[in-house]
Design a protein around this motif. Structure first.
Motif, short mmCIF file in Angstrom:
data_model
loop_
_atom_site.label_atom_id
_atom_site.label_comp_id
_atom_site.label_asym_id
_atom_site.label_seq_id
_atom_site.Cartn_x
_atom_site.Cartn_y
_atom_site.Cartn_z
N ALA A 6 0.83 -1.20 0.00
CA ALA A 6 0.00 0.00 0.00
C ALA A 6 0.87 1.25 0.00
N LYS A 7 1.92 1.24 0.78
CA LYS A 7 2.82 2.41 0.83
C LYS A 7 3.50 2.62 -0.52
N LEU A 8 4.01 1.54 -1.11
CA LEU A 8 4.65 1.66 -2.42
C LEU A 8 3.66 2.10 -3.49
N ALA A 9 2.44 1.55 -3.44
CA ALA A 9 1.42 1.87 -4.45
C ALA A 9 0.94 3.31 -4.34
N SER A 10 1.15 3.93 -3.20
CA SER A 10 0.66 5.29 -3.02
C SER A 10 1.72 6.36 -3.30
N GLN A 11 2.90 5.95 -3.76
CA GLN A 11 3.97 6.92 -3.97
C GLN A 11 3.75 7.83 -5.18
N ARG A 12 3.03 7.36 -6.17
CA ARG A 12 2.77 8.14 -7.37
C ARG A 12 1.35 7.85 -7.83
N ALA A 13 0.87 8.62 -8.79
CA ALA A 13 -0.47 8.40 -9.34
C ALA A 13 -0.54 7.07 -10.09
N VAL A 14 0.57 6.67 -10.73
CA VAL A 14 0.62 5.38 -11.44
C VAL A 14 1.84 4.63 -10.94
N VAL A 15 1.61 3.46 -10.38
CA VAL A 15 2.69 2.62 -9.88
C VAL A 15 2.56 1.25 -10.51
#
Length: 176
Positions: A6-15
């Motif tokens: 979740a933390k990694l997925a929230s770093q940018r608009a597109v992950v």
């Protein structure tokens, strides 16, 4: 590990979660690049925790191998999904959403719902959920303990298999 995803997925608009030698991962990255979209990639084969992240992703996206896994607008979805023990993304006129809400109510579970048709940013959330759930329409999308369980099929399969109630207890949604 779901928290790390979740933390990694929230770093940018597109992950994009992928592997460096995956041709489909390359295709997805190329597609976003050609569309002029700024994206971030997490190459699981280059991450020391890559295997753990891969297992967590398999649980979230419901397939193995889970790559490429693309999170679009995932920050908002993951934030909303972690606000309560049981979070349902649905629509006000969706009978399958109603069936899931009824099941949880009958089990004595307190849940919250985000009705995408009443949310001004509902289309963005829906697009993010399509990437997570792997189908369109992606509703109802049920999160328990901040983790994507899936749609009605997955929830009912867990319930019939006797796995839903223990999962709800573990998330703190049930005390009995």
């Amino acid at each position: 590990m779901a928290d790390r995803v979740a933390k990694l997925a929230s770093q940018r608009a597109v992950v994009i979660f992928g592997v460096s030698n995956c041709c489909m991962c390359h295709v997805v990255k190329t597609l976003f690049t050609e569309m002029g979209v700024s994206w971030m990639a997490h190459e699981l084969d280059k991450d020391p925790h890559g295997k753990d992240v891969e297992r967590a992703l398999a649980g979230i996206v419901g397939r193995s191998p889970p790559v490429p896994a693309v999170f679009i607008g995932g920050r908002r979805v993951m934030k909303l999904a972690s606000q309560r023990a049981v979070v349902i993304f649905g629509a006000s006129n969706c009978f399958m959403c109603h069936a899931v809400k009824t099941l949880f109510t009958e089990l004595g579970v307190s849940w919250t719902v985000h009705e995408l048709d009443k949310d001004p940013r509902g289309k963005d959330v829906e697009r993010a959920l399509v990437g997570m759930v792997g189908r369109s329409p992606p509703i109802p999308a049920v999160f328990i303990g901040g983790r994507l369980v899936g749609t009605t099929d997955q929830v009912m399969t867990l319930h019939v298999g006797g796995q839903l109630v223990p999962l709800l207890r573990q998330a703190g949604a049930l005390w009995l």
